[in-house]
Write an enzyme that holds these catalytic residues in place. Structure first.
Site, PDB file in Angstrom:
ATOM      1  CG  HIS A  59      -1.697   1.210   1.477  1.00 16.11           C
ATOM      2  ND1 HIS A  59      -3.046   1.275   1.230  1.00 16.11           N
ATOM      3  CD2 HIS A  59      -1.346   2.432   1.961  1.00 16.11           C
ATOM      4  CE1 HIS A  59      -3.483   2.487   1.554  1.00 16.11           C
ATOM      5  NE2 HIS A  59      -2.465   3.198   1.999  1.00 16.11           N
ATOM      6  CD  GLU A  60       1.922   3.707   3.679  1.00 15.27           C
ATOM      7  OE1 GLU A  60       2.317   4.766   3.165  1.00 15.27           O
ATOM      8  OE2 GLU A  60       0.842   3.611   4.295  1.00 15.27           O
ATOM      9  CG  HIS A  63       0.398   6.150  -0.617  1.00 13.94           C
ATOM     10  ND1 HIS A  63      -0.748   6.667  -1.170  1.00 13.94           N
ATOM     11  CD2 HIS A  63       0.007   5.536   0.532  1.00 13.94           C
ATOM     12  CE1 HIS A  63      -1.782   6.373  -0.394  1.00 13.94           C
ATOM     13  NE2 HIS A  63      -1.343   5.686   0.649  1.00 13.94           N
ATOM     14  CG  ASP A 161      -4.447   6.943   1.988  1.00 16.53           C
ATOM     15  OD1 ASP A 161      -3.487   7.650   2.342  1.00 16.53           O
ATOM     16  OD2 ASP A 161      -4.347   5.718   1.787  1.00 16.53           O
TER      17      ASP A 161
END
Length: 170
Positions: A59-60, A63, A161
Protein backbone atom coordinates in the site's frame (compact mmCIF):
# COMPACT_ATOMS: atom_id res chain seq x y z
CA UNK A 1 11.36 9.22 15.79
CA UNK A 2 14.49 8.00 14.01
CA UNK A 3 15.99 6.65 17.25
CA UNK A 4 12.98 4.42 17.88
CA UNK A 5 13.17 2.54 14.60
CA UNK A 6 15.59 0.32 12.75
CA UNK A 7 16.16 -0.16 9.05
CA UNK A 8 15.38 -3.44 7.32
CA UNK A 9 16.30 -3.00 3.65
CA UNK A 10 15.74 -0.76 0.64
CA UNK A 11 13.16 -1.19 -2.09
CA UNK A 12 14.16 0.76 -5.21
CA UNK A 13 16.00 3.28 -3.05
CA UNK A 14 13.26 3.62 -0.41
CA UNK A 15 14.36 2.59 3.08
CA UNK A 16 11.94 0.25 4.84
CA UNK A 17 12.11 0.83 8.60
CA UNK A 18 10.29 -0.73 11.53
CA UNK A 19 9.37 1.13 14.71
CA UNK A 20 10.41 -0.84 17.81
CA UNK A 21 6.77 -1.05 18.96
CA UNK A 22 6.09 -3.27 15.94
CA UNK A 23 8.23 -5.90 17.66
CA UNK A 24 5.97 -5.63 20.71
CA UNK A 25 2.98 -6.32 18.45
CA UNK A 26 4.80 -9.25 16.85
CA UNK A 27 5.64 -10.72 20.27
CA UNK A 28 2.02 -10.30 21.39
CA UNK A 29 0.67 -12.08 18.29
CA UNK A 30 3.24 -14.86 18.67
CA UNK A 31 2.25 -15.34 22.32
CA UNK A 32 -1.46 -15.40 21.49
CA UNK A 33 -0.86 -17.98 18.76
CA UNK A 34 1.21 -20.08 21.16
CA UNK A 35 -1.56 -19.97 23.79
CA UNK A 36 -4.20 -21.04 21.26
CA UNK A 37 -2.41 -23.84 19.44
CA UNK A 38 1.21 -24.22 20.54
CA UNK A 39 3.96 -24.01 17.94
CA UNK A 40 1.52 -24.31 15.03
CA UNK A 41 -0.55 -21.41 16.35
CA UNK A 42 2.57 -19.31 16.89
CA UNK A 43 3.72 -19.92 13.30
CA UNK A 44 0.30 -19.14 11.78
CA UNK A 45 -0.15 -16.03 13.93
CA UNK A 46 3.25 -14.63 13.00
CA UNK A 47 2.78 -15.57 9.33
CA UNK A 48 -0.62 -13.84 9.28
CA UNK A 49 0.76 -10.66 10.85
CA UNK A 50 3.73 -10.58 8.47
CA UNK A 51 1.47 -11.22 5.46
CA UNK A 52 -0.84 -8.40 6.58
CA UNK A 53 2.07 -6.00 6.99
CA UNK A 54 3.39 -7.04 3.59
CA UNK A 55 0.09 -5.69 2.24
CA UNK A 56 0.65 -2.51 4.27
CA UNK A 57 4.12 -2.14 2.68
CA UNK A 58 2.63 -2.66 -0.79
CA UNK A 59 0.00 0.00 0.00
CA UNK A 60 2.74 2.46 1.00
CA UNK A 61 4.80 1.54 -2.06
CA UNK A 62 1.77 2.44 -4.18
CA UNK A 63 1.89 5.94 -2.69
CA UNK A 64 5.68 6.08 -2.90
CA UNK A 65 6.18 5.00 -6.51
CA UNK A 66 3.42 7.33 -7.67
CA UNK A 67 4.94 10.20 -5.68
CA UNK A 68 8.34 9.58 -7.24
CA UNK A 69 6.74 9.66 -10.68
CA UNK A 70 5.70 13.24 -9.92
CA UNK A 71 9.10 14.25 -8.57
CA UNK A 72 8.38 13.87 -4.85
CA UNK A 73 11.23 12.17 -2.99
CA UNK A 74 10.43 9.29 -0.65
CA UNK A 75 13.32 8.52 1.71
CA UNK A 76 11.59 5.82 3.77
CA UNK A 77 8.52 3.88 4.75
CA UNK A 78 8.03 3.38 8.49
CA UNK A 79 6.03 0.41 9.78
CA UNK A 80 4.28 0.81 13.13
CA UNK A 81 1.65 -1.30 14.91
CA UNK A 82 -1.07 1.02 13.59
CA UNK A 83 0.09 0.70 9.97
CA UNK A 84 2.64 2.27 7.68
CA UNK A 85 3.69 5.76 6.72
CA UNK A 86 5.54 6.83 3.61
CA UNK A 87 7.67 9.88 4.35
CA UNK A 88 7.78 12.43 1.53
CA UNK A 89 10.45 15.09 1.06
CA UNK A 90 7.78 17.58 0.03
CA UNK A 91 4.10 17.85 -0.72
CA UNK A 92 2.98 17.67 -4.34
CA UNK A 93 2.27 21.13 -5.76
CA UNK A 94 -0.60 20.14 -8.03
CA UNK A 95 -3.86 18.85 -6.55
CA UNK A 96 -4.13 16.29 -9.36
CA UNK A 97 -0.76 14.83 -8.38
CA UNK A 98 -1.76 14.66 -4.71
CA UNK A 99 -5.00 12.96 -5.71
CA UNK A 100 -3.21 10.31 -7.78
CA UNK A 101 -0.53 9.74 -5.14
CA UNK A 102 -3.17 9.32 -2.46
CA UNK A 103 -5.49 7.06 -4.45
CA UNK A 104 -2.59 4.75 -5.35
CA UNK A 105 -2.37 3.24 -1.84
CA UNK A 106 -5.98 2.05 -1.48
CA UNK A 107 -5.95 1.02 -5.16
CA UNK A 108 -3.14 -1.42 -4.35
CA UNK A 109 -5.30 -2.94 -1.58
CA UNK A 110 -8.23 -3.37 -3.94
CA UNK A 111 -5.99 -4.99 -6.57
CA UNK A 112 -4.61 -7.41 -3.96
CA UNK A 113 -8.16 -8.23 -2.83
CA UNK A 114 -9.19 -8.77 -6.45
CA UNK A 115 -6.30 -11.17 -7.05
CA UNK A 116 -7.05 -13.06 -3.83
CA UNK A 117 -10.69 -13.36 -4.94
CA UNK A 118 -9.53 -15.89 -7.55
CA UNK A 119 -7.49 -17.88 -5.01
CA UNK A 120 -9.51 -17.83 -1.80
CA UNK A 121 -12.31 -20.31 -1.34
CA UNK A 122 -14.47 -19.15 1.56
CA UNK A 123 -15.67 -22.20 3.51
CA UNK A 124 -19.29 -22.18 4.58
CA UNK A 125 -18.28 -22.09 8.27
CA UNK A 126 -15.40 -19.60 7.89
CA UNK A 127 -15.00 -17.33 10.91
CA UNK A 128 -13.01 -14.12 10.36
CA UNK A 129 -12.39 -13.91 14.12
CA UNK A 130 -10.39 -17.14 14.23
CA UNK A 131 -6.71 -16.99 13.22
CA UNK A 132 -5.95 -18.79 9.94
CA UNK A 133 -4.65 -22.34 10.12
CA UNK A 134 -4.26 -23.03 6.39
CA UNK A 135 -3.15 -21.20 3.26
CA UNK A 136 -6.75 -20.91 2.09
CA UNK A 137 -7.85 -19.37 5.39
CA UNK A 138 -4.88 -16.99 5.19
CA UNK A 139 -5.94 -15.98 1.66
CA UNK A 140 -9.50 -15.38 2.90
CA UNK A 141 -8.24 -13.31 5.83
CA UNK A 142 -5.96 -11.24 3.59
CA UNK A 143 -8.75 -10.65 1.08
CA UNK A 144 -11.01 -9.28 3.82
CA UNK A 145 -8.15 -7.32 5.43
CA UNK A 146 -7.27 -5.64 2.14
CA UNK A 147 -10.88 -4.66 1.49
CA UNK A 148 -11.14 -3.25 5.01
CA UNK A 149 -7.77 -1.47 4.74
CA UNK A 150 -8.65 0.05 1.37
CA UNK A 151 -12.08 1.25 2.54
CA UNK A 152 -10.84 2.42 5.96
CA UNK A 153 -8.14 4.54 4.33
CA UNK A 154 -10.78 6.28 2.22
CA UNK A 155 -12.59 7.74 5.25
CA UNK A 156 -12.43 11.50 4.61
CA UNK A 157 -10.45 12.42 7.73
CA UNK A 158 -7.07 14.09 7.51
CA UNK A 159 -4.26 12.82 7.54
CA UNK A 160 -5.70 9.54 6.23
CA UNK A 161 -5.90 8.96 2.49
CA UNK A 162 -9.56 9.97 2.34
CA UNK A 163 -8.76 13.31 3.98
CA UNK A 164 -5.95 13.92 1.52
CA UNK A 165 -8.25 13.05 -1.38
CA UNK A 166 -10.85 15.48 -0.02
CA UNK A 167 -8.18 18.21 0.28
CA UNK A 168 -6.98 17.57 -3.27
CA UNK A 169 -10.53 17.79 -4.60
CA UNK A 170 -11.12 21.09 -2.81
Amino acid sequence: MLGWSFNLFRIRGIQLAVHFTFLVLLAYWADEGWKQDGLSGLIWSVATLLAFFTCVVLHELGHSFTARRFGVGVPRILLMPIGGMAEFDSLPRRPRHELLITVAGPAVNFVIAGLLWFVAKFPYDWDAGVPPASLNELACALLVANLVMGCFNLIPVFPMDGGRIFRALL
